[in-house]
Design a protein around this motif. Structure first.
Motif, PDB file in Angstrom:
ATOM      1  N   ASN A 188     -13.059  39.572  -6.646  1.00  0.00           N
ATOM      2  CA  ASN A 188     -12.586  40.345  -7.804  1.00  0.00           C
ATOM      3  C   ASN A 188     -12.862  39.616  -9.112  1.00  0.00           C
ATOM      4  OD1 ASN A 188     -10.819  38.264  -7.470  1.00  0.00           O
ATOM      5  ND2 ASN A 188      -8.957  39.497  -7.478  1.00  0.00           N
ATOM      6  N   ALA A 189     -13.884  38.764  -9.138  1.00  0.00           N
ATOM      7  CA  ALA A 189     -14.136  37.913 -10.300  1.00  0.00           C
ATOM      8  C   ALA A 189     -14.297  38.713 -11.588  1.00  0.00           C
ATOM      9  CB  ALA A 189     -15.375  37.058 -10.055  1.00  0.00           C
ATOM     10  N   ALA A 190     -15.096  39.765 -11.561  1.00  0.00           N
ATOM     11  CA  ALA A 190     -15.354  40.530 -12.783  1.00  0.00           C
ATOM     12  C   ALA A 190     -14.068  41.139 -13.331  1.00  0.00           C
ATOM     13  CB  ALA A 190     -16.388  41.616 -12.517  1.00  0.00           C
ATOM     14  N   ALA A 191     -13.234  41.679 -12.444  1.00  0.00           N
ATOM     15  CA  ALA A 191     -11.978  42.288 -12.889  1.00  0.00           C
ATOM     16  C   ALA A 191     -11.043  41.241 -13.469  1.00  0.00           C
ATOM     17  CB  ALA A 191     -11.307  43.011 -11.717  1.00  0.00           C
ATOM     18  N   VAL A 192     -10.971  40.074 -12.840  1.00  0.00           N
ATOM     19  CA  VAL A 192     -10.090  39.005 -13.334  1.00  0.00           C
ATOM     20  C   VAL A 192     -10.567  38.509 -14.698  1.00  0.00           C
ATOM     21  CG1 VAL A 192      -9.338  36.627 -12.929  1.00  0.00           C
ATOM     22  CG2 VAL A 192      -9.319  38.279 -11.053  1.00  0.00           C
ATOM     23  N   ILE A 193     -11.866  38.263 -14.838  1.00  0.00           N
ATOM     24  CA  ILE A 193     -12.398  37.820 -16.129  1.00  0.00           C
ATOM     25  C   ILE A 193     -12.133  38.863 -17.203  1.00  0.00           C
ATOM     26  CG2 ILE A 193     -14.533  37.309 -17.385  1.00  0.00           C
ATOM     27  CD1 ILE A 193     -15.592  36.080 -14.740  1.00  0.00           C
ATOM     28  N   ARG A 194     -12.349  40.116 -16.863  1.00  0.00           N
ATOM     29  CA  ARG A 194     -12.165  41.199 -17.834  1.00  0.00           C
ATOM     30  C   ARG A 194     -10.718  41.245 -18.337  1.00  0.00           C
ATOM     31  NH1 ARG A 194     -14.133  44.769 -14.840  1.00  0.00           N
ATOM     32  NH2 ARG A 194     -16.273  44.480 -15.573  1.00  0.00           N
ATOM     33  N   GLU A 195      -9.751  41.102 -17.431  1.00  0.00           N
ATOM     34  CA  GLU A 195      -8.337  41.128 -17.829  1.00  0.00           C
ATOM     35  C   GLU A 195      -7.973  39.909 -18.666  1.00  0.00           C
ATOM     36  OE1 GLU A 195      -6.015  43.541 -17.328  1.00  0.00           O
ATOM     37  OE2 GLU A 195      -7.710  44.736 -16.614  1.00  0.00           O
ATOM     38  N   MET A 196      -8.421  38.735 -18.243  1.00  0.00           N
ATOM     39  CA  MET A 196      -8.093  37.505 -18.976  1.00  0.00           C
ATOM     40  C   MET A 196      -8.735  37.469 -20.348  1.00  0.00           C
ATOM     41  SD  MET A 196      -8.169  34.421 -16.185  1.00  0.00           S
ATOM     42  CE  MET A 196      -6.746  34.145 -15.112  1.00  0.00           C
ATOM     43  N   ALA A 197      -9.940  38.008 -20.454  1.00  0.00           N
ATOM     44  CA  ALA A 197     -10.674  37.966 -21.714  1.00  0.00           C
ATOM     45  C   ALA A 197      -9.978  38.747 -22.828  1.00  0.00           C
ATOM     46  CB  ALA A 197     -12.087  38.505 -21.514  1.00  0.00           C
ATOM     47  N   GLN A 198      -9.058  39.630 -22.456  1.00  0.00           N
ATOM     48  CA  GLN A 198      -8.336  40.418 -23.455  1.00  0.00           C
ATOM     49  C   GLN A 198      -7.104  39.693 -23.994  1.00  0.00           C
ATOM     50  OE1 GLN A 198      -7.821  44.627 -22.326  1.00  0.00           O
ATOM     51  NE2 GLN A 198      -9.275  44.270 -20.673  1.00  0.00           N
ATOM     52  N   VAL A 199      -6.770  38.543 -23.415  1.00  0.00           N
ATOM     53  CA  VAL A 199      -5.599  37.782 -23.854  1.00  0.00           C
ATOM     54  C   VAL A 199      -5.972  36.958 -25.082  1.00  0.00           C
ATOM     55  CG1 VAL A 199      -3.964  35.961 -23.233  1.00  0.00           C
ATOM     56  CG2 VAL A 199      -4.617  37.704 -21.550  1.00  0.00           C
ATOM     57  N   PRO A 200      -5.267  37.139 -26.196  1.00  0.00           N
ATOM     58  CA  PRO A 200      -5.582  36.362 -27.404  1.00  0.00           C
ATOM     59  C   PRO A 200      -5.538  34.860 -27.134  1.00  0.00           C
ATOM     60  CG  PRO A 200      -4.041  38.134 -27.909  1.00  0.00           C
ATOM     61  CD  PRO A 200      -4.159  38.094 -26.414  1.00  0.00           C
ATOM     62  N   ASP A 201      -6.505  34.154 -27.672  1.00  0.00           N
ATOM     63  CA  ASP A 201      -6.628  32.681 -27.600  1.00  0.00           C
ATOM     64  C   ASP A 201      -7.122  32.170 -26.255  1.00  0.00           C
ATOM     65  OD1 ASP A 201      -5.696  32.413 -30.239  1.00  0.00           O
ATOM     66  OD2 ASP A 201      -3.618  32.435 -29.560  1.00  0.00           O
ATOM     67  N   ALA A 202      -7.193  33.007 -25.227  1.00  0.00           N
ATOM     68  CA  ALA A 202      -7.743  32.550 -23.947  1.00  0.00           C
ATOM     69  C   ALA A 202      -9.258  32.429 -24.060  1.00  0.00           C
ATOM     70  CB  ALA A 202      -7.367  33.518 -22.830  1.00  0.00           C
ATOM     71  N   ILE A 203      -9.798  31.347 -23.495  1.00  0.00           N
ATOM     72  CA  ILE A 203     -11.249  31.122 -23.461  1.00  0.00           C
ATOM     73  C   ILE A 203     -11.651  31.156 -21.997  1.00  0.00           C
ATOM     74  CG2 ILE A 203     -13.140  29.579 -24.082  1.00  0.00           C
ATOM     75  CD1 ILE A 203     -11.206  28.315 -26.152  1.00  0.00           C
ATOM     76  N   VAL A 204     -12.206  32.274 -21.583  1.00  0.00           N
ATOM     77  CA  VAL A 204     -12.431  32.524 -20.159  1.00  0.00           C
ATOM     78  C   VAL A 204     -13.920  32.402 -19.839  1.00  0.00           C
ATOM     79  CG1 VAL A 204     -12.030  34.118 -18.251  1.00  0.00           C
ATOM     80  CG2 VAL A 204     -10.486  34.113 -20.227  1.00  0.00           C
ATOM     81  N   GLY A 205     -14.218  31.579 -18.843  1.00  0.00           N
ATOM     82  CA  GLY A 205     -15.590  31.400 -18.411  1.00  0.00           C
ATOM     83  C   GLY A 205     -15.768  31.744 -16.950  1.00  0.00           C
ATOM     84  N   ALA A 206     -17.017  31.758 -16.532  1.00  0.00           N
ATOM     85  CA  ALA A 206     -17.365  32.044 -15.137  1.00  0.00           C
ATOM     86  C   ALA A 206     -18.004  30.805 -14.531  1.00  0.00           C
ATOM     87  CB  ALA A 206     -18.325  33.224 -15.058  1.00  0.00           C
ATOM     88  N   GLY A 207     -17.496  30.404 -13.373  1.00  0.00           N
ATOM     89  CA  GLY A 207     -18.021  29.241 -12.685  1.00  0.00           C
ATOM     90  C   GLY A 207     -18.823  29.613 -11.450  1.00  0.00           C
ATOM     91  N   MET A 208     -19.478  28.620 -10.868  1.00  0.00           N
ATOM     92  CA  MET A 208     -20.297  28.781  -9.663  1.00  0.00           C
ATOM     93  C   MET A 208     -21.439  29.780  -9.874  1.00  0.00           C
ATOM     94  SD  MET A 208     -19.448  26.672  -7.407  1.00  0.00           S
ATOM     95  CE  MET A 208     -18.132  25.481  -7.154  1.00  0.00           C
TER      96      MET A 208
END
Length: 213
Positions: free
Chosen positions: A54-74
């Motif tokens: 569910n990586a894409a869904a998790v990144i998408r949700e986190m990316a909407q949180v102000p001040d969060a810096i969300v990256g993708a690993g592996m």
């Protein structure tokens, strides 16, 4: 993306959080509350493995949180990069690197934290303009000594260390002058996420937000 700009951007991201949290979430509905808990705890940089179902869904949700810096690993391929970018990732990290993947990142505006395991790989990336690298795998016996030794021939190198790194070992890595951050899930145990204990995660994060000397 011009490699010096990419590397400078990655260095700034790594300096923002001594611990880059790498949680695994069974439920994407937990992504935003977790990101909020971590940003409250002053560890805003979060890395989600693109290999997770569910990586894409998790990144998408986190990316909407102000001040969060969300990256993708592996990240292993251009397809992985496209999935990460479409989901809103602000950076990508790899466990290793290939010339074809480097060329792909040259053509897009997304910072890369490229993976290395040896001085030879580090020298190759330095020749391409990358000065902030992802040392993988960290956590094994002798890694601290290896990273300390690498500083003498490669003093310009800055590292984020990723792998199976326990809570008590993180400070040993962060004490090294050439290590900017540690990527680990040690701050966010799965049991805390399952219990939705966001306050405990915030408390954990605050305890590690000043770890880097």
């Amino acid at each position: 993306m011009q490699t010096k700009l990419a590397s400078d951007t990655i260095e700034m991201i790594c300096r923002t959080s001594p611990i880059i949290t790498t949680p695994t979430l069974a439920n994407a509905a937990d992504a935003a509350p977790l990101a909020q808990a971590l940003t409250r705890g002053r560890l805003p940089v979060i890395q989600i493995s693109i290999r997770a179902r569910n990586a894409a869904a998790v990144i998408r949700e986190m990316a909407q949180v102000p001040d969060a810096i969300v990256g993708a690993g592996m990240i292993l391929s251009p397809d992985d990069v496209r999935r990460a970018r479409d989901a809103g990732a602000k950076f990508c990290s790899t466990p290793g690197i290939t010339d074809s993947l480097l060329r792909y990142f040259d053509g897009i505006e997304l910072p890369l934290l490229p993976g290395v395991a040896t001085p030879t790989e580090a020298m190759h990336l330095l020749s391409r303009g990358y000065t902030t690298l992802n040392y993988f795998p960290g956590g094994s016996m002798g890694t601290v000594e290896t990273l300390r030794a690498m500083r003498q021939p490669l003093p310009q190198l800055r590292l984020s260390v990723a792998g199976d790194i326990a809570l008590e070992a993180a400070a040993d890595y962060l004490a090294l002058p050439n290590v900017l951050s540690v990527a680990s899930d040690c701050v966010v145990p799965a049991a805390m996420i399952e219990a939705h204990d966001w306050e405990a995660i915030t408390t954990n994060a605050r305890g590690f937000s000043q770890t880097k000397p």
